[in-house]
Motif scaffolding. Sequence first.
Motif, PDB file in Angstrom:
ATOM      1  N   ILE A  64       0.886  -1.081   0.145  1.00 50.29           N
ATOM      2  CA  ILE A  64      -0.113  -0.141   0.040  1.00 50.29           C
ATOM      3  C   ILE A  64       0.692   1.277  -0.069  1.00 50.29           C
ATOM      4  N   ASP A  65       0.635   2.119  -0.989  1.00 46.80           N
ATOM      5  CA  ASP A  65       1.548   3.264  -1.250  1.00 46.80           C
ATOM      6  C   ASP A  65       0.518   4.413  -0.752  1.00 46.80           C
ATOM      7  N   THR A  66       0.827   5.208   0.432  1.00 53.00           N
ATOM      8  CA  THR A  66      -0.163   6.124   0.801  1.00 53.00           C
ATOM      9  C   THR A  66       0.574   7.803   0.457  1.00 53.00           C
ATOM     10  N   SER A  67       1.896   7.693  -0.134  1.00 56.73           N
ATOM     11  CA  SER A  67       2.356   8.879  -0.244  1.00 56.73           C
ATOM     12  C   SER A  67       1.791  10.172  -0.986  1.00 56.73           C
ATOM     13  N   LYS A  68       0.885   9.602  -2.103  1.00 58.39           N
ATOM     14  CA  LYS A  68       0.137  10.824  -2.849  1.00 58.39           C
ATOM     15  C   LYS A  68      -0.999  11.116  -1.858  1.00 58.39           C
ATOM     16  N   ALA A  69      -1.673  10.400  -1.278  1.00 58.84           N
ATOM     17  CA  ALA A  69      -2.483  10.785  -0.362  1.00 58.84           C
ATOM     18  C   ALA A  69      -2.214  11.903   0.827  1.00 58.84           C
ATOM     19  N   GLU A  70      -1.052  11.475   1.361  1.00 57.57           N
ATOM     20  CA  GLU A  70      -0.514  12.206   2.481  1.00 57.57           C
ATOM     21  C   GLU A  70      -0.097  13.593   1.899  1.00 57.57           C
ATOM     22  N   ALA A  71       0.515  13.749   0.658  1.00 58.43           N
ATOM     23  CA  ALA A  71       0.506  14.902   0.082  1.00 58.43           C
ATOM     24  C   ALA A  71      -0.552  15.908  -0.322  1.00 58.43           C
ATOM     25  N   LEU A  72      -1.864  15.258  -0.356  1.00 57.28           N
ATOM     26  CA  LEU A  72      -2.906  16.095  -0.919  1.00 57.28           C
ATOM     27  C   LEU A  72      -3.136  17.262   0.329  1.00 57.28           C
ATOM     28  N   PRO A  73      -3.218  18.419  -0.241  1.00 59.44           N
ATOM     29  CA  PRO A  73      -3.507  19.556   1.050  1.00 59.44           C
ATOM     30  C   PRO A  73      -4.707  19.185   1.752  1.00 59.44           C
ATOM     31  N   GLY A  74      -4.698  19.452   2.855  1.00 63.38           N
ATOM     32  CA  GLY A  74      -5.754  19.328   3.702  1.00 63.38           C
ATOM     33  C   GLY A  74      -5.907  17.770   4.355  1.00 63.38           C
ATOM     34  N   VAL A  75      -5.048  16.888   3.794  1.00 60.14           N
ATOM     35  CA  VAL A  75      -4.840  15.594   4.787  1.00 60.14           C
ATOM     36  C   VAL A  75      -3.904  15.719   5.808  1.00 60.14           C
ATOM     37  N   LYS A  76      -4.351  15.038   7.035  1.00 58.83           N
ATOM     38  CA  LYS A  76      -3.895  15.242   8.250  1.00 58.83           C
ATOM     39  C   LYS A  76      -3.245  13.772   8.746  1.00 58.83           C
ATOM     40  N   ALA A  77      -3.907  12.827   8.388  1.00 60.71           N
ATOM     41  CA  ALA A  77      -3.490  11.503   8.672  1.00 60.71           C
ATOM     42  C   ALA A  77      -3.904  10.407   7.577  1.00 60.71           C
ATOM     43  N   VAL A  78      -2.970   9.603   7.508  1.00 58.23           N
ATOM     44  CA  VAL A  78      -3.255   8.316   6.714  1.00 58.23           C
ATOM     45  C   VAL A  78      -2.806   7.081   7.351  1.00 58.23           C
ATOM     46  N   ILE A  79      -3.729   6.067   7.725  1.00 59.91           N
ATOM     47  CA  ILE A  79      -3.481   4.952   8.435  1.00 59.91           C
ATOM     48  C   ILE A  79      -3.778   3.777   7.743  1.00 59.91           C
ATOM     49  N   THR A  80      -3.001   2.655   8.001  1.00 57.96           N
ATOM     50  CA  THR A  80      -3.269   1.261   7.392  1.00 57.96           C
ATOM     51  C   THR A  80      -3.055   0.238   8.453  1.00 57.96           C
ATOM     52  N   ALA A  81      -3.139  -0.964   8.049  1.00 54.63           N
ATOM     53  CA  ALA A  81      -3.103  -1.845   9.300  1.00 54.63           C
ATOM     54  C   ALA A  81      -1.868  -1.992  10.218  1.00 54.63           C
ATOM     55  N   LYS A  82      -0.843  -1.140   9.592  1.00 57.35           N
ATOM     56  CA  LYS A  82       0.152  -1.293  10.505  1.00 57.35           C
ATOM     57  C   LYS A  82       0.271  -0.451  11.781  1.00 57.35           C
ATOM     58  N   ASP A  83      -0.693   0.362  11.535  1.00 55.06           N
ATOM     59  CA  ASP A  83      -1.079   1.467  12.710  1.00 55.06           C
ATOM     60  C   ASP A  83      -2.089   0.574  13.900  1.00 55.06           C
ATOM     61  N   ILE A  84      -2.590  -0.356  13.523  1.00 54.84           N
ATOM     62  CA  ILE A  84      -3.614  -1.137  14.406  1.00 54.84           C
ATOM     63  C   ILE A  84      -2.934  -2.338  15.092  1.00 54.84           C
ATOM     64  N   VAL A  85      -3.106  -2.436  16.471  1.00 56.68           N
ATOM     65  CA  VAL A  85      -2.499  -3.357  16.901  1.00 56.68           C
ATOM     66  C   VAL A  85      -2.877  -4.805  16.394  1.00 56.68           C
ATOM     67  N   GLU A  86      -1.743  -5.565  16.005  1.00 56.57           N
ATOM     68  CA  GLU A  86      -2.022  -7.005  15.542  1.00 56.57           C
ATOM     69  C   GLU A  86      -1.800  -8.041  16.678  1.00 56.57           C
ATOM     70  N   PHE A  87      -2.979  -8.828  16.514  1.00 60.36           N
ATOM     71  CA  PHE A  87      -2.937 -10.020  17.489  1.00 60.36           C
ATOM     72  C   PHE A  87      -2.630 -11.121  16.563  1.00 60.36           C
ATOM     73  N   PRO A  88      -1.591 -11.963  16.852  1.00 57.20           N
ATOM     74  CA  PRO A  88      -0.998 -13.085  16.165  1.00 57.20           C
ATOM     75  C   PRO A  88      -1.970 -14.258  16.171  1.00 57.20           C
ATOM     76  N   LEU A  89      -2.155 -14.992  14.962  1.00 55.92           N
ATOM     77  CA  LEU A  89      -3.187 -15.989  14.539  1.00 55.92           C
ATOM     78  C   LEU A  89      -3.111 -17.209  15.402  1.00 55.92           C
ATOM     79  N   ASP A  90      -2.075 -17.444  16.077  1.00 51.27           N
ATOM     80  CA  ASP A  90      -1.816 -18.704  16.642  1.00 51.27           C
ATOM     81  C   ASP A  90      -2.085 -18.406  18.241  1.00 51.27           C
TER      82      ASP A  90
END
Lengths: 751, 289
Positions: free
Chosen positions: A55-81
């Motif tokens: 996932i490439d969020t760089s273009k979205a982050e560069a848009l004027p007015g955008v203050k934050a962009v998040i993906t799964a890496k910003d959410i705590v992961e609970f391992p499958l096991d």
Amino acid sequence: MNETSNKWIGQNTIRPDGADKVTGRAAYGADTTMPGMIWGSVLRSPHPHARIRSIDTSKAEALPGVKAVITAKDIVEFPLDKSVVLGIQDMRWMCRNVMAREKALFHGHPVAAVAATTEAIAAEACKLIDVDYEVLPWVIEIEDAIKPGAPLLHDFIQFEGKPSNIAGTLEHKLGDIDAGFAQADVVIERSFTTRPVHQGYIETHACLVSVSADGKTTIWSSSQGQFMVRAMTSLLTGLPQSSIRAIPAEIGGGFGGKTIVYLEPLATVLSKKSGRPVKMVMSREEVMRATGPTSGSMSTVKIGATKDGKIVAAQGTYYLQAGAFPGSPIRGAAGCAFAPYDIPNVISRGFDVVSNRSKVAAYRAPGAPIGAYAVECVLDEIAEALKIDPLDLRIQNAAREGTKAAHGPVYPRIGLLETMEAARAHPHYKAPLGKFQGRGVASGFWFNAGGESSAQVNITEDGNVVVTTGHPDIGGSRAAIANIAAELLGIDYRRVSVLIGDTATVGYSNLTGGSRVLFASAIVVTESAEQVIGQLKARAAKVWGISADAVVWENGEARPSGDHTGNFPTMTLAEIAAKASETGGPIGAGVQLNTTGAEGGFSTHICDVEVDVELGIVSVLRYTSFQDVGRAVHPAYVEGQIQGGAAQGIGWALNEEYIYNKDGKVDNPGFLDYRMPVCSDLPMLDAVMIEIPNPKHPQGVRGVGEVPLVPVMAAVANAVHSALGKRFYSLPMSPPKVLEGLDEGTLQAAE
Amino acid sequence: MTDIQYLAPHTLDEAVGAFAAAAGTARILAGGTDLLVQMRAGMVRPGLIVDIKKIAEMTSIEETADGGFVVGAAVSGAVLAEHPRFGKVWPGVLESINLIGSTQVQGRASAGGNLCNGSPAGDSVPAMMAADAIVTVQGPNGRRQMPVEAVPAGPGRINLAPAEILVSFTLPPRPPGSSDAYLRMIPRTEMDIAVVGCGVSLTLTNGVCTAARVGLGAVAPTVLLVEAAAKALIGSKLDTAAVDAAAAACSAACRPIDDKRGTIVYRTKVAGVLLKRTVGIAADRAGRA
């Protein structure tokens, strides 16, 4: 409590939330704003099944007015096991449902989220996010998902030693099933399908979250449990629960579908990243694509009875759709299916099936209507085969006090038989029917729940009462609690205010679900009120200079008793409150408990339909629900619960279904083409409330909110069969399906 | 994220001028019950919205000297329902317009918008076709008239020239013994879109059907005028054989699709059923003995 002495319990008092709701002042999830607030928007998967390469969020982050962009890496992961369970949810699935991690598992699955100064900029920014997908084969329906060679959603799921989409099973067993069927004179086995249906709450999911520079987080959101919101958000963001204050908004409907979070963790992370308060509001389309409906199902039920009508064996097999992650309500389907009957030999099995559709959420007695639909239709066929009236068959086999149920318990005093007998004696059951009209009956069971509840009862300085509890009110709990508090304290109902506290102001209270709220909160409110009454008596005793034991509390007043009778003028609540400072300080008490003794709910329904045989349209002409309600503390609200269940079940039976297109996407994500009933589709839905008080509750309360939906689809299906002499084994019984099923022979026989 | 211009002119000339100047980026707003929904859904994003509700001719209902009616394209269903005479002369047209949406929507939604939306399922269109309504349109090159059935071009498309605006519907005077009716099939009882819609207008003279028109909706890319069905009715006493033949003609005219609202088989069968029922209602209203 002596019923005849009740002044407030059983009264249809004015609803505490009524004025604000009818004047538009009530604040729902989307109604709170803050200075500096910005808007969050979710980018959702365009594919029903795809591996996320990058996932490439760089273009979205560069848009004027955008203050934050998040993906799964910003959410705590609970391992499958390692399973981490919170209530009915497993955080392994929750962390992947709120934001797709390795794979997008359904069309509409969140893959990223943006916060920007306007909604339009946030939406524009979502389009600028580049997601590299490896599109995978997908599967929607149960029968396809369990076929050999079906596309598999999760590598870690194994069934009978092989990779599978069957994520779990459950079995309830009683007696010896083979021996039971061997005793039967008639055995009927039928298979059924039902479609997933949405809870259909009017208010879409919405929240506002503000994370301060020091990490203190405030969440305003519409949910069925502010403590659930706090705990889930804490687990998914890593913030401690003590830093999160979750404030419950008024809720515009939940029906189980708001016992889970979608937006709150995303808005929290977006707010933390941007430093601004973030509001997120789902569209109806997002609700329909990405929030939980209840399961669709495939089931087979086999019942055996002797020729005199005794049911001797019953077997049920239920496959339920879980959506993208394990966790369909197989316990409700397999556990409740045979629960209304005293059957010596039972096997009831559930299979949890994942497929590429949104993860299911709770919906009013989750699974139980699916279980009852198949069982109650087969019972109708048994009655027909044995030429026994369908209610007589049910009465003959009804569970009662002492019956051992297949799902475990031995019943205490229950009111099932009373619901069946009331139905049989009711004028509705004898009313004449015309051409192409038919009547069906069905019964149903729901477990009901108790659980954690907290309450604080405070006496104000002017002698009024404020009660604070911790469960969002979606079924009238504030009105009912006010009735109970007024009754116990012996004061006018209008002197009691009932509030729903936030997570920082009231003790832990489990979410609003399982028909638990009035059952559980009445217990803690009762204990709190009793402590308050004890304090009031002690204060009066102190003023009078006598022992507290010599004071009684009656009609909202302290009165000296025994040797002291008549020695002092009585003291009202207001008079004692006025002297509180001099007699020991503020008056109030709080109680926090894990309540038990909820006991199950039972219901029996009668439905009349008419079929327009040229158009295939089934119209419900008359509907009466007979329910053991324990004690109707606020009867109008109880009636409303019963009517609402009937309305939702009629929609499920006749028209509601998700329609998927050939690309695996929902083709009807809105109320226009996802056809819930409108008012004009329904007759007056009659409710007969039967009060068999729950012996394990101070006011006799039983949960009443969920069982009203359980028998409905079966009652409608049995009525359609009675009208046409033909049975439909799949829901919904929509006009094209009904018309297709009506051949000349059927029509002539029906006339 | 361009801004949307909004204009509410008081004359048709101004409206046509602005519509033409916008060169295809403008949308006409009557009740807005389709346009606003489409904008919210992101289906259209007009640069200019021309609100025609302030133009007197488009919001008036005129009963002409010969007994006909001229109904402005932006007249709402609720306003039309309150007219003292219209519903008596054209009960079928009125019921078709009043089936659109909820009570709230009725305060806004118009027959003009319903026609210009171009939906094959528009409720008022089959009834207007059955009524033999003529539409007046105005554009940069002046005014012209055409029958309603000439307007639909396909799903979401109509045969109006660039910058032309639908002005009004003209409904003809009614001979004695005339009436009309509209029925639609929806799975619910309201708040839905026709799976099949059927409008019938007819005239009875001494029990014989001397004139008939049949409009059929939601069974083809456009609403259909079913002349074969009308032909089967005309000259008959609306006996079972004639009505069955008209119903068969309706089913034969269907060129439907399978979609989320209905199947080909279902729509084809239902078209005939609705024809029979609609003829029955129209005939009763026309004073059938």
